[in-house]
Design a protein around this motif. Structure first.
Motif, PDB file in Angstrom:
ATOM      1  N   SER A  10       0.825  -1.195   0.000  1.00 31.18           N
ATOM      2  CA  SER A  10       0.000   0.000   0.000  1.00 31.18           C
ATOM      3  C   SER A  10       0.862   1.248   0.000  1.00 31.18           C
ATOM      4  O   SER A  10       1.880   1.312   0.676  1.00 31.18           O
ATOM      5  CB  SER A  10      -0.901   0.006   1.232  1.00 31.18           C
ATOM      6  N   CYS A  15      -6.947   6.658  -1.121  1.00 34.38           N
ATOM      7  CA  CYS A  15      -7.804   5.691  -1.807  1.00 34.38           C
ATOM      8  C   CYS A  15      -7.834   4.331  -1.110  1.00 34.38           C
ATOM      9  O   CYS A  15      -8.566   3.441  -1.531  1.00 34.38           O
ATOM     10  CB  CYS A  15      -7.360   5.527  -3.253  1.00 34.38           C
ATOM     11  N   ASP A  16      -7.049   4.168  -0.065  1.00 35.56           N
ATOM     12  CA  ASP A  16      -7.030   2.886   0.649  1.00 35.56           C
ATOM     13  C   ASP A  16      -8.364   2.624   1.340  1.00 35.56           C
ATOM     14  O   ASP A  16      -9.061   3.555   1.727  1.00 35.56           O
ATOM     15  CB  ASP A  16      -5.927   2.881   1.715  1.00 35.56           C
ATOM     16  N   CYS A  53     -12.890  -4.240  -8.306  1.00 31.87           N
ATOM     17  CA  CYS A  53     -13.209  -2.835  -8.534  1.00 31.87           C
ATOM     18  C   CYS A  53     -14.521  -2.545  -7.822  1.00 31.87           C
ATOM     19  O   CYS A  53     -15.471  -3.334  -7.907  1.00 31.87           O
ATOM     20  CB  CYS A  53     -13.341  -2.523 -10.022  1.00 31.87           C
ATOM     21  N   GLN A  59     -15.840   8.351  -1.287  1.00 32.21           N
ATOM     22  CA  GLN A  59     -14.407   8.301  -1.565  1.00 32.21           C
ATOM     23  C   GLN A  59     -14.048   9.423  -2.537  1.00 32.21           C
ATOM     24  O   GLN A  59     -14.878   9.853  -3.331  1.00 32.21           O
ATOM     25  CB  GLN A  59     -14.026   6.949  -2.154  1.00 32.21           C
ATOM     26  N   ASP A  60     -12.816   9.909  -2.470  1.00 28.97           N
ATOM     27  CA  ASP A  60     -12.356  10.965  -3.369  1.00 28.97           C
ATOM     28  C   ASP A  60     -12.589  10.535  -4.823  1.00 28.97           C
ATOM     29  O   ASP A  60     -12.234   9.420  -5.206  1.00 28.97           O
ATOM     30  CB  ASP A  60     -10.862  11.215  -3.128  1.00 28.97           C
ATOM     31  N   CYS A  63     -10.020   8.676  -6.983  1.00 29.58           N
ATOM     32  CA  CYS A  63      -9.772   7.247  -6.778  1.00 29.58           C
ATOM     33  C   CYS A  63     -10.503   6.394  -7.803  1.00 29.58           C
ATOM     34  O   CYS A  63     -10.014   5.354  -8.225  1.00 29.58           O
ATOM     35  CB  CYS A  63     -10.203   6.823  -5.369  1.00 29.58           C
ATOM     36  N   SER A  64     -11.691   6.844  -8.218  1.00 30.67           N
ATOM     37  CA  SER A  64     -12.501   6.066  -9.161  1.00 30.67           C
ATOM     38  C   SER A  64     -12.314   6.513 -10.604  1.00 30.67           C
ATOM     39  O   SER A  64     -12.772   5.844 -11.521  1.00 30.67           O
ATOM     40  CB  SER A  64     -13.984   6.170  -8.794  1.00 30.67           C
ATOM     41  N   SER A  78     -13.083   2.292  -8.035  1.00 31.76           N
ATOM     42  CA  SER A  78     -11.751   2.192  -7.435  1.00 31.76           C
ATOM     43  C   SER A  78     -11.340   0.730  -7.455  1.00 31.76           C
ATOM     44  O   SER A  78     -12.095  -0.128  -6.998  1.00 31.76           O
ATOM     45  CB  SER A  78     -11.794   2.695  -5.991  1.00 31.76           C
ATOM     46  N   TYR A  91      -4.942  -0.571  -2.909  1.00 30.32           N
ATOM     47  CA  TYR A  91      -5.406   0.247  -4.027  1.00 30.32           C
ATOM     48  C   TYR A  91      -4.479   0.095  -5.231  1.00 30.32           C
ATOM     49  O   TYR A  91      -3.259   0.170  -5.098  1.00 30.32           O
ATOM     50  CB  TYR A  91      -5.477   1.721  -3.606  1.00 30.32           C
ATOM     51  N   GLY A  93      -5.700   1.397  -8.682  1.00 30.33           N
ATOM     52  CA  GLY A  93      -5.930   2.555  -9.535  1.00 30.33           C
ATOM     53  C   GLY A  93      -7.384   2.651  -9.938  1.00 30.33           C
ATOM     54  O   GLY A  93      -8.205   1.790  -9.603  1.00 30.33           O
ATOM     55  N   PRO A  94      -7.737   3.695 -10.698  1.00 28.85           N
ATOM     56  CA  PRO A  94      -9.112   3.858 -11.164  1.00 28.85           C
ATOM     57  C   PRO A  94      -9.416   2.974 -12.374  1.00 28.85           C
ATOM     58  O   PRO A  94      -8.549   2.777 -13.234  1.00 28.85           O
ATOM     59  CB  PRO A  94      -9.199   5.340 -11.525  1.00 28.85           C
TER      60      PRO A  94
END
Length: 102
Positions: A10, A15-16, A53, A59-60, A63-64, A78, A91, A93-94
């Motif tokens: 990580s 995004c975790d 996914c 979530q920010d 992240c997605s 995400s 995490y 990636g998007p």
């Protein structure tokens, strides 16, 4: 498509997801909020073999990948790999970058 190597640790970023378990992923799948698959040759035997996914609320958006152009064809989500030894999701990636779910 561009190939992004799955992470093995990580980065400790925003995004975790802490405490996520497979049971919750499977519940989210029934609501079409989660997708899963195997990494095949991209994976590391008995360490990192699966990806997931998730459409997560709160979530920010980075992240997605919601604002990325590819989000029109690849749903914003995400994506994570599951680290078997650590028993946690890391995490990756998007989805609009990884192109795992259409």
């Amino acid at each position: 498509s561009s190939w992004v190597r799955p992470p093995v640790a990580s980065a400790g970023g925003l995004c975790d997801v802490d405490g996520l378990v497979w049971q919750e992923v499977l519940r989210m799948q029934t609501q079409q909020l989660a997708w899963t698959g195997g990494l095949g040759k991209l994976g590391i035997a008995e360490t990192i073999e699966a990806w997931v996914c998730l459409r997560l609320t709160g979530q920010d958006p980075a992240c997605s990948g919601a604002s990325l152009p590819a989000a029109a064809a690849y749903p914003p989500a995400s994506c994570f790999v599951f680290h078997e030894a650590a028993g946690r999701f890391i995490y990756w990636g998007p989805n609009p970058v990884l192109l795992l779910v259409r």
